[in-house]
Design a protein around this motif. Sequence first.
Motif, PDB file in Angstrom:
ATOM      1  N   HIS A  18       0.732  -1.265   0.141  1.00  0.00           N
ATOM      2  CA  HIS A  18       0.013   0.039   0.018  1.00  0.00           C
ATOM      3  C   HIS A  18       0.974   1.208  -0.009  1.00  0.00           C
ATOM      4  N   LYS A  19       2.018   1.380   0.806  1.00  0.00           N
ATOM      5  CA  LYS A  19       2.594   2.653   0.892  1.00  0.00           C
ATOM      6  C   LYS A  19       3.824   2.546  -0.179  1.00  0.00           C
ATOM      7  N   LEU A 200      -3.318   4.214  -1.796  1.00  0.00           N
ATOM      8  CA  LEU A 200      -3.289   2.914  -1.348  1.00  0.00           C
ATOM      9  C   LEU A 200      -2.661   2.434  -2.745  1.00  0.00           C
TER      10      LEU A 200
END
Length: 294
Positions: A18-19, A200
């Motif tokens: 996600h990051k 995201l």
Amino acid sequence: MQQRTIKKPVEVIGIGLHKGEPIKLRLEPLDVDAGIVFYREDLAFSIPLSPASVIDTRMATVIGSDKGFISTIEHFLSALYAYGIDNLRVVVNGNEMPIMDGSAISFCLLLDEAGIARQEAPKKIIRVKQVVEVEEGEKFVRLSPSQSAGFDFKIKFDHPVIGEQDHTFGFGTHSFIDEIARARTFGFAKDIQYLQSQNLALGASLQNAIGLDDHKVLNPEGLRFENEFARHKILDAMGDMMVTGHNILAQYDSFAGSHDLNYKLTSKLLSDSRNYELVAVEALQSRAFAKSFA
């Protein structure tokens, strides 16, 4: 059969889904009956593995508290389930596990590198005593009493590549590596674009997922299995069952199950002692379950 941990610490660095940032993962042995414990190194606090620690299931299985969280633990946990790991400290320096190639095979290789240590205490597993089921419309997940551990998963997607798929898996460490561990997570290009607009899935790529547009698979190498999508759902289910902290002796069946339904299933299972018992593997009438870890 004895409890298991690893012989030596090992670590790896991978990208967070996600990051999109590098995440360091370190595995450390723990003593008997310590269980699986996650540790946020950057925040200096521990999260014990149990359904009570689950705080989100919308896109992945997430454990944590108001102090912090660790996301996307299911692929890693499926490898722990397959290898029969009972006691382990899982150290990460961020709020998610590294996604690796989107499957569990990298975690299997990491466990192979660490080596498996047998400990001086009997291994205990959850034996399901009566049917436990969670339904949501036509979707369901179910655990049924069985003398062996098995998984049967059916999916149905309105997509020409996926359509209706199913896979039946008789649990075993080696069969997991052959049939399940390399099955990757998947996502649709239109969804990824939206998620990235929300900051995201910034680490998502064709190197760590199967990508699909409206008509085809986008990965140049194609699929690893004809029914890779259904196989990955079994991988996810195994990881989600491992949230209990134990292997489970039962037959797992699902149609269109999800992380959320799996979380509700393990919570329902453990909410009533009539549903299960914690039993030493040696006390089982069938010896086949112990042999599945050989």
